[in-house]
Write an enzyme that holds these catalytic residues in place. Structure first.
Site, PDB file in Angstrom:
ATOM      1  N   ALA A 190       6.187  -2.283 -11.036  1.00  0.00           N
ATOM      2  CA  ALA A 190       5.960  -1.365 -12.156  1.00  0.00           C
ATOM      3  C   ALA A 190       7.271  -0.722 -12.588  1.00  0.00           C
ATOM      4  O   ALA A 190       7.547  -0.577 -13.783  1.00  0.00           O
ATOM      5  CB  ALA A 190       4.934  -0.300 -11.778  1.00  0.00           C
TER       6      ALA A 190
ATOM      7  N   LEU B 296       0.564  -4.463  -9.984  1.00  0.00           N
ATOM      8  CA  LEU B 296       1.675  -3.629 -10.447  1.00  0.00           C
ATOM      9  C   LEU B 296       1.809  -2.381  -9.585  1.00  0.00           C
ATOM     10  O   LEU B 296       1.566  -1.265 -10.033  1.00  0.00           O
ATOM     11  CB  LEU B 296       1.484  -3.243 -11.920  1.00  0.00           C
ATOM     12  N   HIS B 297       2.193  -2.581  -8.333  1.00  0.00           N
ATOM     13  CA  HIS B 297       2.463  -1.444  -7.456  1.00  0.00           C
ATOM     14  C   HIS B 297       3.845  -0.904  -7.800  1.00  0.00           C
ATOM     15  O   HIS B 297       4.482  -1.333  -8.761  1.00  0.00           O
ATOM     16  CB  HIS B 297       2.314  -1.836  -5.982  1.00  0.00           C
ATOM     17  N   ALA B 298       4.374   0.020  -7.051  1.00  0.00           N
ATOM     18  CA  ALA B 298       5.579   0.778  -7.417  1.00  0.00           C
ATOM     19  C   ALA B 298       6.788  -0.066  -7.808  1.00  0.00           C
ATOM     20  O   ALA B 298       7.391   0.162  -8.852  1.00  0.00           O
ATOM     21  CB  ALA B 298       5.959   1.727  -6.281  1.00  0.00           C
TER      22      ALA B 298
END
Length: 81
Positions: free
Chosen positions: A19, A14-16
């Site tokens: 997310a 769940l990177h930028a």
């Protein structure tokens, strides 16, 4: 309340970008959503909270959803993650 474990299958976790997509979609649900990881609770409707969790691909997290549309919210989360 629904509380179940889910394995993260999103490549790179769940990177930028994922997310942000998650937070945006969850804002449409009225239920409260938390992710539990390593004995900590993270508000899944908060981008900063999710980024702080540093959730990676392959990790098993507990998803807790509580509210009037909890089943729909959980099913969406399970499919997304």
């Amino acid at each position: 309340m629904i509380e179940k474990e889910v394995t993260v299958t999103i490549k790179e976790g769940l990177h930028a970008k994922p997310a942000g997509e998650l937070v945006q979609k969850l804002s449409e649900f009225t239920s409260d959503v938390e992710f539990l990881l390593k004995n900590r609770s993270y508000n899944a409707k908060s981008l900063l909270g999710l980024m702080g969790a540093a959730i990676r691909e392959g990790q098993v997290i507990t998803v807790r959803v509580d509210g009037p549309d909890e089943e729909e919210a959980f099913e969406w989360i399970k499919t997304f993650i």
